[in-house]
Design an enzyme around this catalytic site. Structure first.
Site, short mmCIF file in Angstrom:
data_model
loop_
_atom_site.label_atom_id
_atom_site.label_comp_id
_atom_site.label_asym_id
_atom_site.label_seq_id
_atom_site.Cartn_x
_atom_site.Cartn_y
_atom_site.Cartn_z
N GLY A 253 0.85 -1.20 0.00
CA GLY A 253 0.00 0.00 0.00
C GLY A 253 0.88 1.24 0.00
CG ASP B 288 0.80 -3.91 5.65
OD1 ASP B 288 0.30 -5.01 5.38
OD2 ASP B 288 0.76 -2.92 4.87
N GLY B 289 0.41 -0.88 6.44
CA GLY B 289 -0.63 0.12 6.62
C GLY B 289 -1.96 -0.51 6.99
CB ALA B 290 -4.61 -0.37 8.76
N GLY C 267 -6.88 -4.51 3.26
CA GLY C 267 -7.25 -5.24 2.06
C GLY C 267 -7.86 -4.42 0.95
CD GLU D 231 -1.84 -6.30 3.22
OE1 GLU D 231 -3.04 -6.40 3.56
OE2 GLU D 231 -1.35 -5.27 2.72
CE LYS E 218 -5.66 5.28 5.21
NZ LYS E 218 -4.61 4.29 5.00
N GLY F 18 -6.30 -2.68 -0.80
CA GLY F 18 -5.31 -2.79 -1.89
C GLY F 18 -5.27 -4.20 -2.46
O1 DER Z 1 -4.64 -3.12 1.23
C1 DER Z 1 -4.00 -3.07 2.28
O2 DER Z 1 -4.09 -3.93 3.17
C2 DER Z 1 -3.20 -1.83 2.56
O3 DER Z 1 -2.23 -2.08 3.55
C3 DER Z 1 -4.18 -0.80 3.07
O4 DER Z 1 -4.81 -1.33 4.16
C4 DER Z 1 -3.52 0.52 3.39
O5 DER Z 1 -3.23 1.12 2.17
P1 DER Z 1 -2.72 2.63 2.11
O6 DER Z 1 -1.49 2.68 2.97
O7 DER Z 1 -2.43 2.84 0.65
O8 DER Z 1 -3.83 3.51 2.63
#
Ligand code: DER
Length: 234
Positions: free
Chosen positions: A29, A85-87, A99, A107, A125, A101
């Site tokens: 992401g 990781d992002g969310a 998800g 993940e 977020k 993405g």
């Molecule tokens: O798809 C994913 O799981 C990504 O990690 C999403 O949750 C965060 O995407 P972003 O950092 O582009 O907002």
């Protein structure tokens, strides 16, 4: 500060927790991209050594390889020191929606087997409850009879006014994940009540592979906002 600048601030802060010799879960992401870039830069500068990256998508694998980050996989490293990781959503108990993405399965496999999972987000977020934002709650399903599975999912959350939609790509064809599956996005009008009950119910549907609720998995969430960085620990 733009949203992307906030994402970069959160990502760089998370990379401060990376130590030489670590096996790292590399997220997917636009936020995680900054963390992977930073890890590559520190390796190039010699400030980090002996890092092995376990990517959570083909896209992140390509990015890591292009940066010279040694990559491997879960078959060779079944335990990971730290995942970053992002969310898409974070609730006050550090439960996540991920998800959007499309990489949720890999993940969840990677982040489900790491000692520490630092989630990096910009403040947009943060939510009070998962699922009620009207944005997608992703579910990875097998392509075989996906309509059947989507209907089961929609009926499961009918009292939340759920609409289940097959995710399409930019050409209007079904989006196909790195694992050859489809994504059914659930659009809910009300917050999901008991998250664990919902998670178990979704996973009981045979055509479902995995869903985007990451419950009790993040050990730390780093939030970058206009007023600065907040670090929330489990
Ligand atoms: O798809 C994913 O799981 C990504 O990690 C999403 O949750 C965060 O995407 P972003 O950092 O582009 O907002």
């Amino acid at each position: 500060l733009t949203q992307d600048e906030l994402k970069k601030i959160a990502a760089y802060k998370a990379v401060e927790f990376v130590e030489s010799g670590m096996v790292l879960g590399l997220g997917t992401g636009s936020t995680a991209k900054h963390a992977v870039d930073r890890i590559g830069e520190l390796l190039r500068l010699g400030k980090l050594k002996n890092i092995v990256g376990i990517p959570t998508s083909k896209k992140t694998q390509e990015q890591a390889v292009s940066l010279g980050i040694p990559v491997s996989d879960l078959d060779h490293h079944s335990t990971i020191d730290l995942a970053i990781d992002g969310a898409d959503e974070v609730d006050p108990q550090l439960n996540l929606v991920k998800g959007r993405g499309g990489s949720l399965l890999r993940e969840k496999m990677v982040e489900g087997t790491c000692k520490k999972f630092i989630c990096i987000v910009d403040e947009s977020k943060l939510v009070k409850h998962l699922g009620g934002s009207g944005l997608a709650m992703p579910v990875e399903v097998v392509p075989f009879c996906w309509k059947f599975t989507a209907n089961k999912l929609q009926n499961l959350f009918e009292d939340s006014g759920c609409v289940a939609k097959l995710r399409n790509d930019s050409k209007g064809k079904p989006f196909v994940t790195d694992n050859g599956n489809y994504i059914v996005d659930l659009y809910l009008k009300k917050d999901i009540g008991d998250l664990q009950v919902a998670s178990d119910a979704i996973l009981r549907i045979a055509g479902v592979v995995e869903h985007g609720m990451f419950l009790d998995m993040a050990t730390t969430v780093i939030v970058a906002g206009e007023l600065g960085i907040t670090i929330k620990n489990k």
